[in-house]
Design an enzyme around this catalytic site. Sequence first.
Site, PDB file in Angstrom:
ATOM      1  N   HIS A  38      35.727  35.912  31.742  1.00  0.00           N
ATOM      2  CA  HIS A  38      36.518  37.128  31.558  1.00  0.00           C
ATOM      3  C   HIS A  38      37.774  36.799  30.768  1.00  0.00           C
ATOM      4  O   HIS A  38      38.249  35.662  30.766  1.00  0.00           O
ATOM      5  CB  HIS A  38      36.906  37.767  32.900  1.00  0.00           C
ATOM      6  CG  HIS A  38      37.559  36.811  33.842  1.00  0.00           C
ATOM      7  ND1 HIS A  38      36.843  35.889  34.573  1.00  0.00           N
ATOM      8  CD2 HIS A  38      38.863  36.601  34.151  1.00  0.00           C
ATOM      9  CE1 HIS A  38      37.681  35.173  35.303  1.00  0.00           C
ATOM     10  NE2 HIS A  38      38.915  35.572  35.054  1.00  0.00           N
ATOM     11  N   HIS A  50      41.718  37.952  30.247  1.00  0.00           N
ATOM     12  CA  HIS A  50      42.844  38.731  30.772  1.00  0.00           C
ATOM     13  C   HIS A  50      43.619  39.340  29.601  1.00  0.00           C
ATOM     14  O   HIS A  50      43.913  38.637  28.627  1.00  0.00           O
ATOM     15  CB  HIS A  50      43.835  37.829  31.514  1.00  0.00           C
ATOM     16  CG  HIS A  50      43.298  37.192  32.748  1.00  0.00           C
ATOM     17  ND1 HIS A  50      43.542  37.698  33.999  1.00  0.00           N
ATOM     18  CD2 HIS A  50      42.544  36.077  32.933  1.00  0.00           C
ATOM     19  CE1 HIS A  50      42.970  36.913  34.905  1.00  0.00           C
ATOM     20  NE2 HIS A  50      42.352  35.923  34.277  1.00  0.00           N
TER      21      HIS A  50
HETATM   22  P1  5GP Z   1      40.845  33.935  36.884  1.00  0.00           P
HETATM   23  O1  5GP Z   1      41.833  33.274  37.795  1.00  0.00           O
HETATM   24  O2  5GP Z   1      39.435  33.545  37.222  1.00  0.00           O
HETATM   25  O3  5GP Z   1      41.153  33.756  35.432  1.00  0.00           O
HETATM   26  O4  5GP Z   1      41.023  35.475  37.129  1.00  0.00           O
HETATM   27  C1  5GP Z   1      40.303  36.218  38.071  1.00  0.00           C
HETATM   28  C2  5GP Z   1      40.980  37.554  38.197  1.00  0.00           C
HETATM   29  O5  5GP Z   1      40.079  38.472  38.782  1.00  0.00           O
HETATM   30  C3  5GP Z   1      42.237  37.533  39.058  1.00  0.00           C
HETATM   31  O6  5GP Z   1      43.351  37.972  38.296  1.00  0.00           O
HETATM   32  C4  5GP Z   1      41.900  38.478  40.209  1.00  0.00           C
HETATM   33  O7  5GP Z   1      43.001  39.253  40.610  1.00  0.00           O
HETATM   34  C5  5GP Z   1      40.786  39.338  39.643  1.00  0.00           C
HETATM   35  N1  5GP Z   1      39.797  39.793  40.611  1.00  0.00           N
HETATM   36  C6  5GP Z   1      39.147  39.030  41.527  1.00  0.00           C
HETATM   37  N2  5GP Z   1      38.264  39.772  42.230  1.00  0.00           N
HETATM   38  C7  5GP Z   1      38.366  41.046  41.739  1.00  0.00           C
HETATM   39  C8  5GP Z   1      37.695  42.268  42.065  1.00  0.00           C
HETATM   40  O8  5GP Z   1      36.837  42.342  42.940  1.00  0.00           O
HETATM   41  N3  5GP Z   1      38.063  43.371  41.350  1.00  0.00           N
HETATM   42  C9  5GP Z   1      39.007  43.311  40.360  1.00  0.00           C
HETATM   43  N4  5GP Z   1      39.290  44.453  39.729  1.00  0.00           N
HETATM   44  N5  5GP Z   1      39.648  42.172  40.035  1.00  0.00           N
HETATM   45  C10 5GP Z   1      39.330  41.045  40.715  1.00  0.00           C
END
Ligand code: 5GP
Length: 140
Positions: A103, A105
């Site tokens: 993903h 951001h």
């Molecule tokens: P990472 O740390 O993997 O780059 O980012 C994962 C992101 O996904 C985090 O910012 C977290 O808040 C978001 N996230 C995790 N689970 C969910 C979910 O079930 N729904 C949504 N909308 N965001 C999520």
Amino acid sequence: MAGRKDDCIFCKIANGDIPTNSVYQDDNFNVFLDAAPASKGHVLIVPKVHYDNAYSMDDEFAAKVFPLATKVANAVKKAFNADGVNVVQNNEEAAGQTVFHFHMHVIPRYKDDDVNVTWKQHELTGDEQTEIADAIKKEL
Ligand code: 5GP
Ligand code: ZN
């Protein structure tokens, strides 16, 4: 060909099993609000098919990601009159990845906000720079 993974939260979202505040979707991507946003308007660009991270993404799919990131970055900037936008993407736990489905951001930034996307800068000698550049070049 990438598919879906049963135990993956973003695949569940892609399947419609978990609701989100969606802002955009097309054949390949969902874009929705991050559940725990760093700032007002923080959204995630998420492929509908499962890639663990950027390493495993094929060129054809990867080429679709940035045009959408550009579109979404402009949208969040305009929606909230943001002063800047970070487009960031984490691969593996050491790099801050917590959801192991690729993903991107898109994080609107506001003057004097409390978002922290920074690192300590280090100085290298010319020889160190050459050695590091050579090591990377060998792998490309
Ligand atoms: P990472 O740390 O993997 O780059 O980012 C994962 C992101 O996904 C985090 O910012 C977290 O808040 C978001 N996230 C995790 N689970 C969910 C979910 O079930 N729904 C949504 N909308 N965001 C999520
Ligand atoms: Zn997944």
